[in-house]
Design a protein around this motif. Sequence first.
Motif, mmCIF file in Angstrom:
data_model
loop_
_atom_site.group_PDB
_atom_site.id
_atom_site.type_symbol
_atom_site.label_atom_id
_atom_site.label_comp_id
_atom_site.label_asym_id
_atom_site.label_seq_id
_atom_site.Cartn_x
_atom_site.Cartn_y
_atom_site.Cartn_z
ATOM 1 N N PRO A 70 13.569 -6.111 2.908
ATOM 2 C CA PRO A 70 14.510 -7.179 3.264
ATOM 3 C C PRO A 70 13.834 -8.357 3.978
ATOM 4 O O PRO A 70 14.215 -9.511 3.786
ATOM 5 C CB PRO A 70 15.518 -6.488 4.183
ATOM 6 C CG PRO A 70 15.421 -5.042 3.842
ATOM 7 C CD PRO A 70 13.991 -4.816 3.459
ATOM 8 N N ALA A 71 12.826 -8.059 4.781
ATOM 9 C CA ALA A 71 12.109 -9.129 5.481
ATOM 10 C C ALA A 71 11.379 -10.037 4.493
ATOM 11 O O ALA A 71 11.228 -11.237 4.746
ATOM 12 C CB ALA A 71 11.127 -8.545 6.491
ATOM 13 N N LEU A 72 10.939 -9.484 3.370
ATOM 14 C CA LEU A 72 10.263 -10.307 2.361
ATOM 15 C C LEU A 72 11.212 -11.346 1.774
ATOM 16 O O LEU A 72 10.797 -12.457 1.442
ATOM 17 C CB LEU A 72 9.688 -9.438 1.245
ATOM 18 C CG LEU A 72 8.478 -8.599 1.625
ATOM 19 C CD1 LEU A 72 8.074 -7.703 0.460
ATOM 20 C CD2 LEU A 72 7.317 -9.457 2.072
ATOM 21 N N GLU A 73 12.470 -10.997 1.650
ATOM 22 C CA GLU A 73 13.443 -11.979 1.173
ATOM 23 C C GLU A 73 13.549 -13.132 2.171
ATOM 24 O O GLU A 73 13.562 -14.302 1.788
ATOM 25 C CB GLU A 73 14.800 -11.322 0.954
ATOM 26 C CG GLU A 73 15.738 -12.171 0.144
ATOM 27 C CD GLU A 73 16.908 -11.397 -0.412
ATOM 28 O OE1 GLU A 73 17.954 -12.042 -0.596
ATOM 29 O OE2 GLU A 73 16.795 -10.187 -0.673
ATOM 30 N N SER A 74 13.594 -12.807 3.450
ATOM 31 C CA SER A 74 13.601 -13.844 4.482
ATOM 32 C C SER A 74 12.317 -14.658 4.446
ATOM 33 O O SER A 74 12.344 -15.881 4.631
ATOM 34 C CB SER A 74 13.783 -13.215 5.868
ATOM 35 O OG SER A 74 15.034 -12.596 5.967
ATOM 36 N N ALA A 84 0.827 -1.199 0.000
ATOM 37 C CA ALA A 84 0.000 0.000 0.000
ATOM 38 C C ALA A 84 0.865 1.255 0.000
ATOM 39 O O ALA A 84 1.783 1.381 0.796
ATOM 40 C CB ALA A 84 -0.914 0.013 1.222
ATOM 41 N N GLY A 85 0.537 2.160 -0.881
ATOM 42 C CA GLY A 85 1.168 3.471 -0.865
ATOM 43 C C GLY A 85 0.386 4.373 0.076
ATOM 44 O O GLY A 85 -0.515 3.930 0.791
ATOM 45 N N GLY A 86 0.721 5.608 0.087
ATOM 46 C CA GLY A 86 -0.014 6.557 0.929
ATOM 47 C C GLY A 86 0.073 6.200 2.388
ATOM 48 O O GLY A 86 1.119 5.833 2.899
ATOM 49 N N SER A 87 -1.053 6.260 3.077
ATOM 50 C CA SER A 87 -1.077 6.003 4.518
ATOM 51 C C SER A 87 -0.861 4.536 4.852
ATOM 52 O O SER A 87 -0.434 4.196 5.945
ATOM 53 C CB SER A 87 -2.419 6.451 5.106
ATOM 54 O OG SER A 87 -3.448 5.578 4.652
ATOM 55 N N GLY A 88 -1.199 3.650 3.947
ATOM 56 C CA GLY A 88 -1.057 2.221 4.190
ATOM 57 C C GLY A 88 -2.156 1.612 5.029
ATOM 58 O O GLY A 88 -2.107 0.431 5.369
ATOM 59 N N ASN A 128 6.964 1.166 6.480
ATOM 60 C CA ASN A 128 7.799 0.009 6.812
ATOM 61 C C ASN A 128 8.603 -0.552 5.643
ATOM 62 O O ASN A 128 9.310 -1.537 5.802
ATOM 63 C CB ASN A 128 6.964 -1.099 7.461
ATOM 64 C CG ASN A 128 6.004 -1.798 6.514
ATOM 65 O OD1 ASN A 128 6.109 -1.716 5.298
ATOM 66 N ND2 ASN A 128 5.058 -2.510 7.093
ATOM 67 N N ARG A 129 8.531 0.058 4.488
ATOM 68 C CA ARG A 129 9.189 -0.500 3.304
ATOM 69 C C ARG A 129 10.683 -0.710 3.513
ATOM 70 O O ARG A 129 11.253 -1.665 2.992
ATOM 71 C CB ARG A 129 8.907 0.318 2.065
ATOM 72 C CG ARG A 129 9.644 1.650 2.023
ATOM 73 C CD ARG A 129 9.345 2.471 0.783
ATOM 74 N NE ARG A 129 9.955 1.856 -0.372
ATOM 75 C CZ ARG A 129 9.482 1.920 -1.600
ATOM 76 N NH1 ARG A 129 8.392 2.599 -1.839
ATOM 77 N NH2 ARG A 129 10.083 1.324 -2.583
#
Length: 187
Positions: free
Chosen positions: A167-171, A126-130, A161-162
């Motif tokens: 990096p957490a997505l890689e994990s 999500a962009g913006g506020s998320g 949180n991007r």
Amino acid sequence: MAILVLWASPNKDGLTAAAKDRIVAGIAGAGGEAKVLHLNGMRVDRCLACGNGWGRCKAEGRCVLPDDFGQIYDELRAADGIVWVTPVYWHDLAESLKSLLDRLRRCETAHNHGLRGKECLLVACAGGSGRGAVSCLSRLEETLGHMDMTAVDRLPVIQFNRGYMLPALESAGKAFASRIRERTQNV
């Protein structure tokens, strides 16, 4: 072990694409094979609710529309695990993904059940506020649940949180690939 990474976004260089890339890198880092399908590069028409609401999807488990749905469905059934990556639009899934899921649900719940028990990793960007990321993930999980697929993790990626989520997505990709490998070896 084959993991299908299905992503939807018109922006090939945005947050959703970056999330998909990190997941794929994680899967590869764990020795897994990722097959990537970009829904926005394919043609998936909306359900016509033919045949008085239930056409061949109920009777035969297939759709009459001549588009890429059949190919995608075959890829989903062949996959050992599935990663769903979507941008968030107004607290909801991308329209191309909603079209696919509407048709998939009709074929799966009424006839085929070929996706039953598939484990999935869910990512909403999500962009913006998320603020819509969590509700988007909830809707995706509910829809997949109608087809008896199982979400093993739900990962919201937002502007805040991007920096640490990418990096957490890689994990997460590594962990998912390891889980799928373990499950497929024990079958």
